[in-house]
Enzyme design. Sequence first.
Site, short mmCIF file in Angstrom:
data_model
loop_
_atom_site.label_atom_id
_atom_site.label_comp_id
_atom_site.label_asym_id
_atom_site.label_seq_id
_atom_site.Cartn_x
_atom_site.Cartn_y
_atom_site.Cartn_z
N ALA A 4 0.88 -1.15 -0.07
CA ALA A 4 0.17 0.15 -0.10
C ALA A 4 0.70 1.27 0.11
O ALA A 4 2.06 1.28 0.55
CB ALA A 4 -0.86 0.02 1.28
N PRO A 5 0.37 2.37 -0.82
CA PRO A 5 -0.72 2.58 -1.44
C PRO A 5 -0.96 1.89 -2.91
O PRO A 5 -1.76 2.02 -3.54
CB PRO A 5 -0.93 3.93 -1.66
CG PRO A 5 0.41 4.40 -1.66
CD PRO A 5 1.22 3.58 -0.87
N GLY A 12 1.57 2.05 -5.39
CA GLY A 12 1.92 2.64 -6.73
C GLY A 12 3.04 1.91 -7.47
O GLY A 12 3.29 1.92 -8.61
N ASP A 61 -0.57 -6.37 1.84
CA ASP A 61 -0.74 -5.36 3.04
C ASP A 61 -1.47 -5.82 4.18
O ASP A 61 -2.65 -6.60 4.10
CB ASP A 61 -0.97 -4.02 2.46
CG ASP A 61 -0.60 -2.79 3.44
OD1 ASP A 61 0.48 -2.24 3.07
OD2 ASP A 61 -1.26 -2.47 4.26
N CYS A 104 11.96 4.99 2.50
CA CYS A 104 12.09 6.49 2.07
C CYS A 104 12.64 7.23 3.46
O CYS A 104 12.46 8.23 3.95
CB CYS A 104 10.68 7.18 1.72
SG CYS A 104 9.36 6.98 3.12
#
Length: 427
Positions: free
Chosen positions: A250-251, A253, A271, A369
């Site tokens: 998720a989400p 992409g 997820d 990230c």
Amino acid sequence: MSAGVATRVAAARVLDDVLHRGRSLKASLGTALPALADPRDRALVEAIVFAALRQRARFDAALAQWLSKPLGQRDHEMRALLHAGFAQLTLGMPGHAVLDATVEAVRALRRPHQAGMVNAVLRRAQREGLPPAAHGDAWPDWLAHRIRADWPQSADAIFEASAEEAPMWLRVHARATTRDGYLARLHEAGIAAAVDEDLPDAIRLDTSQPVQQLPGFDDGVVSVQDGAAQRVADALAPKPRARVLDACAAPGGKSAHLAERDPSLRITALDVDPRRVRRMQDGFARLKLAIETRSADAMQSAGWWDGVPFDAILLDAPCSATGIVRRQPDVLLHRREADIAALVATQAMLLDASWPLLAAGGTLLYATCSILREENAEQVEAFLARTPDAALAPLDATFGHDTGFGTQRLPGEGGMDGFFYARLRKA
């Protein structure tokens, strides 16, 4: 209440939620924005709130200098409204409009006795300009110290980039149109855009647009995804018809990007949160992608895995989000030092749980990230030390800085978010 006043009240209440009540920015905006009918008003609230949170330390410094008496707990809403007023000035909005609407918002918030104070402070900001903030002032001391220790030569650039507005990156659906073709559609719509030759499916907009104004968005022609996240597909690069697991999808992409490039891939997007899985399914439906989705815990494979190894695994692990502060500025308010140890432990467990699901000769891409070495290079180094059949397959310099145990892009480099990639091969 006029629309102009309503937007300032909405912005102040969101900021009050985030600054003083511990609520996440995403959740607060999710409540506030639907109450505004005009998309332009919703966009203005978002712009004000993001600018205020990115420059929170600078705005607090101004209030400390200019108020003879600090605002107390009962004045939290006024502090939030003043931050919203400062943000409007930094966004270049006409000073008279900022003052008029913001002072009226004081009355709408039922604090008419403070209208004079708000008016005086905003007039001073308009007249003198806001004081500068030192690099890293918005970051908690413990986290700023870690950034300086991990990136001594780049820390100030990281702090500066994290306080700036991020560009809007688009990902063009490779089977729906060409990047050049979509670029032409943007130009026809009067939307300025540029490309990066290292990102074959990406287009960058320096000025963000509501997705409803993007040509073909509802038809699945384009999606919003940062350029650094788009590089995941290049790093993993599964072979045609490969069986692929996106373990924390998720989400969705990154799974979508892989499927857009190669419809022969057999992708399972996993997820643990059923609500996020439903949102993934909606996204895949918009893009007309046939991707298997499951609500399951990647660390408990016995409950969902059929025993057939995957050729490629993407592990985009939960992390501190320190590479995307400019997109999630409330990270600096809500992240706690104890969170890092817990995240590192979770990442290690996810790596250990995912590795047995990978076929011999397969590839696992570990990504975050984050820009903290503890979550990235040190995490991969420890995994390699305890996993004899794992080896690092280095990525080239277009992905970022070689850390010895993966590649790190820092916030703002190439206009992208901070992101870490480590490509691991199984013997």
